[in-house]
Design a protein around this motif. Structure first.
Motif, PDB file in Angstrom:
ATOM      1  N   VAL A 118     -31.805 -45.583  15.585  1.00  0.00           N
ATOM      2  CA  VAL A 118     -30.826 -46.253  16.271  1.00  0.00           C
ATOM      3  C   VAL A 118     -31.182 -46.808  17.616  1.00  0.00           C
ATOM      4  O   VAL A 118     -30.631 -48.018  17.920  1.00  0.00           O
ATOM      5  N   PHE A 119     -31.475 -45.798  18.432  1.00  0.00           N
ATOM      6  CA  PHE A 119     -31.919 -46.250  19.881  1.00  0.00           C
ATOM      7  C   PHE A 119     -32.640 -47.431  19.896  1.00  0.00           C
ATOM      8  O   PHE A 119     -32.424 -48.572  20.514  1.00  0.00           O
ATOM      9  N   VAL A 120     -33.869 -47.435  19.132  1.00  0.00           N
ATOM     10  CA  VAL A 120     -34.962 -48.461  19.091  1.00  0.00           C
ATOM     11  C   VAL A 120     -34.468 -49.992  18.597  1.00  0.00           C
ATOM     12  O   VAL A 120     -34.445 -50.720  18.989  1.00  0.00           O
ATOM     13  N   ASN A 121     -33.526 -49.589  17.359  1.00  0.00           N
ATOM     14  CA  ASN A 121     -32.661 -50.757  16.879  1.00  0.00           C
ATOM     15  C   ASN A 121     -31.961 -51.427  17.863  1.00  0.00           C
ATOM     16  O   ASN A 121     -31.852 -52.675  18.055  1.00  0.00           O
ATOM     17  N   PHE A 122     -31.174 -50.655  18.658  1.00  0.00           N
ATOM     18  CA  PHE A 122     -30.191 -51.186  19.635  1.00  0.00           C
ATOM     19  C   PHE A 122     -31.312 -52.264  20.608  1.00  0.00           C
ATOM     20  O   PHE A 122     -30.599 -53.122  21.078  1.00  0.00           O
ATOM     21  N   PHE A 123     -32.428 -51.730  20.881  1.00  0.00           N
ATOM     22  CA  PHE A 123     -33.124 -52.544  21.760  1.00  0.00           C
ATOM     23  C   PHE A 123     -33.979 -53.538  21.277  1.00  0.00           C
ATOM     24  O   PHE A 123     -35.047 -53.903  21.933  1.00  0.00           O
ATOM     25  N   SER A 124     -33.764 -53.772  19.982  1.00  0.00           N
ATOM     26  CA  SER A 124     -34.476 -54.626  19.237  1.00  0.00           C
ATOM     27  C   SER A 124     -33.644 -55.956  18.961  1.00  0.00           C
ATOM     28  O   SER A 124     -34.187 -57.018  18.774  1.00  0.00           O
ATOM     29  N   PHE A 125     -32.446 -56.052  19.542  1.00  0.00           N
ATOM     30  CA  PHE A 125     -31.689 -57.105  19.397  1.00  0.00           C
ATOM     31  C   PHE A 125     -31.947 -57.973  20.501  1.00  0.00           C
ATOM     32  O   PHE A 125     -32.298 -57.853  21.669  1.00  0.00           O
ATOM     33  N   PHE A 126     -31.923 -59.177  20.234  1.00  0.00           N
ATOM     34  CA  PHE A 126     -32.520 -60.458  21.355  1.00  0.00           C
ATOM     35  C   PHE A 126     -31.423 -60.476  22.273  1.00  0.00           C
ATOM     36  O   PHE A 126     -31.756 -60.524  23.787  1.00  0.00           O
ATOM     37  N   THR A 127     -30.198 -60.204  21.761  1.00  0.00           N
ATOM     38  CA  THR A 127     -29.106 -60.238  22.854  1.00  0.00           C
ATOM     39  C   THR A 127     -29.488 -59.129  24.066  1.00  0.00           C
ATOM     40  O   THR A 127     -29.003 -59.330  25.213  1.00  0.00           O
ATOM     41  N   ILE A 128     -29.459 -58.113  23.626  1.00  0.00           N
ATOM     42  CA  ILE A 128     -29.606 -56.680  24.590  1.00  0.00           C
ATOM     43  C   ILE A 128     -30.838 -56.788  25.441  1.00  0.00           C
ATOM     44  O   ILE A 128     -30.849 -56.827  26.623  1.00  0.00           O
ATOM     45  N   LEU A 129     -32.154 -57.504  24.949  1.00  0.00           N
ATOM     46  CA  LEU A 129     -33.355 -57.536  25.632  1.00  0.00           C
ATOM     47  C   LEU A 129     -33.107 -58.699  26.526  1.00  0.00           C
ATOM     48  O   LEU A 129     -33.473 -58.474  27.843  1.00  0.00           O
ATOM     49  N   SER A 130     -32.307 -59.631  26.120  1.00  0.00           N
ATOM     50  CA  SER A 130     -32.022 -60.849  27.033  1.00  0.00           C
ATOM     51  C   SER A 130     -31.237 -60.443  28.223  1.00  0.00           C
ATOM     52  O   SER A 130     -31.484 -60.849  29.379  1.00  0.00           O
ATOM     53  N   ASN A 131     -30.262 -59.620  27.908  1.00  0.00           N
ATOM     54  CA  ASN A 131     -29.381 -59.184  29.012  1.00  0.00           C
ATOM     55  C   ASN A 131     -29.983 -58.038  29.826  1.00  0.00           C
ATOM     56  O   ASN A 131     -29.874 -58.217  30.998  1.00  0.00           O
ATOM     57  N   VAL A 132     -31.075 -57.235  29.251  1.00  0.00           N
ATOM     58  CA  VAL A 132     -31.678 -56.310  30.433  1.00  0.00           C
ATOM     59  C   VAL A 132     -32.450 -57.355  31.304  1.00  0.00           C
ATOM     60  O   VAL A 132     -32.788 -57.077  32.523  1.00  0.00           O
ATOM     61  N   LEU A 133     -33.236 -58.396  30.815  1.00  0.00           N
ATOM     62  CA  LEU A 133     -34.203 -59.133  31.633  1.00  0.00           C
ATOM     63  C   LEU A 133     -32.988 -59.866  32.478  1.00  0.00           C
ATOM     64  O   LEU A 133     -33.538 -60.043  33.829  1.00  0.00           O
ATOM     65  N   ALA A 134     -32.025 -60.353  32.233  1.00  0.00           N
ATOM     66  CA  ALA A 134     -31.154 -60.831  33.040  1.00  0.00           C
ATOM     67  C   ALA A 134     -30.621 -59.992  34.292  1.00  0.00           C
ATOM     68  O   ALA A 134     -30.526 -60.483  35.282  1.00  0.00           O
ATOM     69  N   ALA A 135     -30.102 -58.844  33.718  1.00  0.00           N
ATOM     70  CA  ALA A 135     -29.901 -57.922  34.934  1.00  0.00           C
ATOM     71  C   ALA A 135     -31.074 -57.484  35.542  1.00  0.00           C
ATOM     72  O   ALA A 135     -30.785 -57.638  37.030  1.00  0.00           O
TER      73      ALA A 135
END
Length: 230
Positions: free
Chosen positions: A45-62
């Motif tokens: 579940v954790f890896v799936n969460f950080f496999s969303f483009f939205t989440i990764l893009s927001n991490v990069l944005a932060a």
């Protein structure tokens, strides 16, 4: 604007992190309470969460916003931002603008299980941060102009993400169903799109949006920024 925009960047970065953490906690809570063994498999579940483009893009944005804010506060002269920071911000702006476009045109109407989404977090990640990155692109001071070759740099991450997603998908048991095959978005699932040909069409469409958005970001930067070292 030169004096207070760094604080806007830092506040936006903190908001993005808070939204990511809030949604991650909710996701893990639901998984831990699931009736199925795979639903409760928290590492998946954790890896799936950080496999969303939205989440990764927001991490990069932060990261990009925090880095840009800190750089501006520690370099208060008139010099433009360094090239590496300009590239980082351009990529973050591109991905977040695309995230806002794709979510609000293709994904907003998709129903999710009741309580699975933190409402305020969802809006922050898909609307607020994309708008803030657009504002940063249009109005942030001390921007450096980039060469058109930077568009190619912006394409690297999305290409890698699609390859990773399609390879990993059939190696993962979907926690919600216990079936083989987990895709972060419906348009990447060949079972829902008439096979990989249908997926390829969606990928090409989104790739065109990403390239066009990156070209827009570079064009804006060249109109607004210092070209002396582009």
């Amino acid at each position: 604007m030169k004096t207070w925009w760094p604080y806007v960047r830092l506040a936006a970065s903190a908001l993005a992190v808070a939204a990511i953490v809030a949604q991650l906690v909710r996701t893990l809570e639901i998984a831990a309470a699931a009736d199925t063994a795979w639903g409760a498999h928290l590492p998946t579940v954790f890896v799936n969460f950080f496999s969303f483009f939205t989440i990764l893009s927001n991490v990069l944005a932060a990261v990009a916003l925090a880095t840009g804010g800190i750089w501006a506060l520690t370099h208060r002269d008139a010099r433009p931002e360094p090239r590496w920071l300009a590239v980082l911000l351009m990529c973050a702006s591109t991905y977040m603008i695309v995230t806002g476009i794709v979510y609000n045109t293709l994904l907003r109407g998709i129903e999710l299980p009741q309580g699975a989404t933190v409402a305020w977090s969802n809006e922050v990640l898909h609307v607020v941060i994309p708008l803030l990155l657009l504002a940063d692109l249009l109005f942030a001071p001390r921007r450096r102009a980039l060469g058109w070759g930077a568009i190619g740099i912006a394409a690297i991450f999305p290409i890698g993400w699609v390859v990773y997603t399609l390879i990993r998908a059939n190696l993962v048991i979907a926690p919600a169903t216990g079936r083989t095959g987990w895709y972060p978005y419906p348009f990447l699932d060949p079972r829902l799109n008439g096979g990989y040909g249908g997926v390829a069409l969606w990928v090409l469409l989104i790739a065109a949006i990403i390239i066009a958005t990156a070209a827009f970001a570079v064009w804006v930067g060249r109109r607004r920024g210092d070209r002396s070292a582009s």
